[in-house]
Design a protein around this motif. Structure first.
Motif, PDB file in Angstrom:
ATOM      1  N   THR A  21       0.810  -1.232   0.000  1.00 15.05           N
ATOM      2  CA  THR A  21       0.000   0.000   0.000  1.00 15.05           C
ATOM      3  C   THR A  21       0.836   1.271   0.000  1.00 15.05           C
ATOM      4  N   ASP A  22       2.073   1.184   0.491  1.00 15.56           N
ATOM      5  CA  ASP A  22       2.913   2.372   0.662  1.00 15.56           C
ATOM      6  C   ASP A  22       4.009   2.352  -0.408  1.00 15.56           C
ATOM      7  N   SER A  23       3.981   3.370  -1.266  1.00 13.93           N
ATOM      8  CA  SER A  23       4.860   3.345  -2.438  1.00 13.93           C
ATOM      9  C   SER A  23       6.349   3.368  -2.086  1.00 13.93           C
ATOM     10  N   PRO A  81       0.675  -3.218   5.873  1.00 13.34           N
ATOM     11  CA  PRO A  81       1.609  -2.341   6.603  1.00 13.34           C
ATOM     12  C   PRO A  81       1.882  -2.901   8.006  1.00 13.34           C
TER      13      PRO A  81
END
Lengths: 444, 444
Positions: A21-23, A81
């Motif tokens: 989800t976190d680039s 995450p």
């Protein structure tokens, strides 16, 4: 391959911080996909990395031959995450073994459940030199963000992925001595509501009482989601919900893990939810509206007498047959647009979604799979639903015409999505054994 | 001292990151107190740093002589936290000047309002060699956390701090051409509610619908604070509220800044609050229950399908005469203890508090102060209340028997407590002039 070598492969896999989800984690997903490809090549399979607009898909196959059954084995190498990081007893990407448990982000969801099948096929090949059916591994890197690129990939590669049935281990057992096969999954629809009030944070003394506080609006929205019986209040939300069958309600009353055990697992002194339904009925066969995140104003130590300029509510809806996620998001959007708070603007943002899934739990292939599971685990195996979402299962059904065998290897207390996620090493190794049994059984 | 030198002193003062609520900033508060002490010594005053359990208090005096009036000048060198840091156009502790405005945390609240009095006394001394009255500067470092150690300090040092009247610039003008003297302040009471649910974050698919979600509980609590007319619903909350006088309602209708201008200042298209009261009545003379922070679950980019283990609500109550903050917190605690959510525990934690204040706006000393302000600013000066809290004003009244002259130098758009806090340089320099006028006027 020795058990030690299999475990060491597992540890390597877990060390990739493949948070989709976190680039900022993108390079770790790339590394993990490359590692998988190399792993498949080493086993003698043909392996390819397929690029997508975000995280790559890894596909591996043996030489497909006419006249044999085809099996697609699906899994994902991306993970949730890790925050709140301070609640982990050990760093989430430095696997820690304690007794039968291995602790790491992804240990259960899904690295520790797809890897047994990879190692199972490897073990079968080591013993028999040749597989009894056409195998395709499909391992994606975007499951935790709703598989946005897998559906188009499956649509474009129907020939490549053609199969009679799909095998997926991404659900969980009912308990350590109660394996289960899952015949239905809830779907999901997510969205975010941003609440924008004043152009800047205000002093709660100077302006407090005179201006709408976005944090209060966030609270009001969250509180209006449900009525006093915990029914979702969004108009038309229940329009397409299929009623539970009586045999399901009866069957689930017999499960060896009941409300008392669930309360221990999750650490609460009372369960709660929609009136008129038992715990399993609520989490497996009823839709929900859940606040995944609410935030506005000061969150740190001490106090700050601020009236914040904005706040947010992140929602997800778990959906059951025959609800349609996009139609549900339409209903939610209409509901949000009808909410009025003077001096505040609401911004609605659709998130990812996935359809619910259900198949016939009494088909011959389900029955032979159930027999394999009972043989390997030595325990009665239950037919259950699952509250979580694996949207791609619905995609396989629609695009490939194939149902999925959802054979969970994780335990209910595996803490998927939470700090201290873990996997039973016994189940990990049983999974390797089960895969080999299934290759033989499904070839028939 | 030249204007340039006065400005440069201001910049030095602003560069201390004296955030009192967060213990990691403690060394900056110490440095700021030492700087103030050195500043006072340089002016020829006697200056002392008084230790407290947290941040020190700086006291400075001229030689006190019998038969002269005594004036206590109060201010604070601590500041609010700076987050959200990304919304500042310039680093908050590197002052930035643009036209008439100086931008920095503390530029208005309170460094830019106490410093004019220090520089005013310095200028008076430079010109007259001797002050016309007994002066005591009292500058604390804990105002933004509710002055926990100032009250005991005042109680223990009544002789040292003995005075006829207190001068404080920590309020604001009505507009650039509308100075004001404030005769009443709201009090404050703060608290925190922690909501503890499952022992760990849960997967919103696996358990969603079956277990109480603490983020939803936070929303429900926030939503239950007010009824549909925005009256606070906590029982006994309004028991001791003194009604507004008719002359106040009439007077405030004549203020040159009305709802339209307030809407522009705060950047909203509608004001909102308790039914039956105008904006000024609501923020100056009615009590509030405000959510300063609400938080639970995932706050980052994208979505995380989690059912969080805990959530929190930070509340503050602005109080009016004759509400008592501790009694209000008793009522809030009783209310919180009556809230029941299956499977969740609520923890109530009292925060800081301060009593509301009111004095006679028509006394002779108020009238002579008003005359000085009108002379220096050249504008009609209004008698107003203030929505913010300066709890120590009530302490001065109780312990020293002295009322306070609350002469605001900041403008309503100074963004106290918010990103891009700023101060008008014109008002800063007018403040230095005003201080000198007041020394003469108050000596009579």
């Amino acid at each position: 391959m020795s058990k030690e070598a299999q475990l060491s492969t597992y540890l390597e896999f877990l060390r990739f911080a493949s948070v989709s989800t976190d680039s900022s984690f993108t390079p770790h997903l790339r590394g993990c996909a490359e590692w998988l490809k190399a792993r498949f090549l080493k086993m003698g399979l043909k392996a390819t990395i397929h690029e997508t607009p975000r995280h790559p898909i890894v596909v591996a196959q043996n030489e497909h031959k006419a006249g044999r059954k085809s099996l697609l084995i699906y899994g994902h190498y991306d993970v949730q995450p890790v925050d709140p990081l301070n609640l982990w007893d050990h760093p989430p990407f430095e696997p820690h073994i304690d007794g039968d448990k291995i602790y790491a982000r992804g240990s259960a969801d899904n690295k520790g459940q797809i890897l047994p099948h990879i190692l199972g096929v490897e073990a079968y090949l080591a013993q028999h030199k040749e597989l009894p059916l056409n195998i395709t591994f499909l391992v994606e890197g975007e499951e935790e963000i709703g598989s946005p690129n897998l559906k188009p990939f499956v649509e474009k590669n129907r020939d490549l992925l053609k199969c009679d049935v799909v095998l997926v281990s991404d659900t969980s057992m009912v308990g350590p001595e109660a394996p289960a096969i899952t015949y239905a999954l809830r779907g999901i629809a997510t969205c975010e509501i941003k609440i924008k009030g004043p152009s800047h944070d205000l002093h709660s003394g100077v302006n407090g009482g005179g201006v709408t506080n976005p944090a209060w609006v966030a609270a009001r929205i969250g509180a209006q989601l449900h009525d006093e019986n915990f029914h979702v209040q969004i108009p038309h939300f229940y329009d397409d919900v299929k009623a539970l069958a009586d045999w399901e309600r009866e069957e689930w009353k017999k499960l060896p893990v009941q409300e008392k055990e669930v309360m221990e697992q999750v650490g609460v002194d009372a369960l709660y939810g929609e009136k008129g339904f038992s715990y399993y009925e609520r989490v497996w066969a009823r839709p929900t509206a859940e606040i995944n995140g609410i935030g506005g104003g000061y969150q740190g130590e001490g106090s700050k007498t601020v009236l914040p300029k904005e706040a947010q509510v992140k929602l997800s809806f778990r959906l059951v047959p025959d609800q349609n996620p996009e139609r549900i998001l339409d209903h939610v959007e209409t509901w949000v647009k009808g909410l009025k708070f003077p001096g505040c603007k609401l911004e609605f943002k659709r998130g990812h979604s996935g359809k619910p899934y259900i198949c016939n739990p009494k088909s011959p292939i389900m029955e032979s799979t159930l027999a394999c599971v009972e043989e390997v685990f030595g325990d009665k195996t239950f037919l259950i639903r699952e509250g979580g979402s694996i949207p791609v299962i619905q995609t396989f059904k629609e695009q490939l015409g194939a149902d999925s065998l959802l054979v969970g290897l994780a335990l209910p207390d595996c803490l998927a999505h939470a700090p201290n996620e873990n996997m039973s090493l016994r189940n990990f190794f049983k999974g390797i054994e089960l895969c080999q049994k299934l290759l033989t059984a499904l070839a028939k």
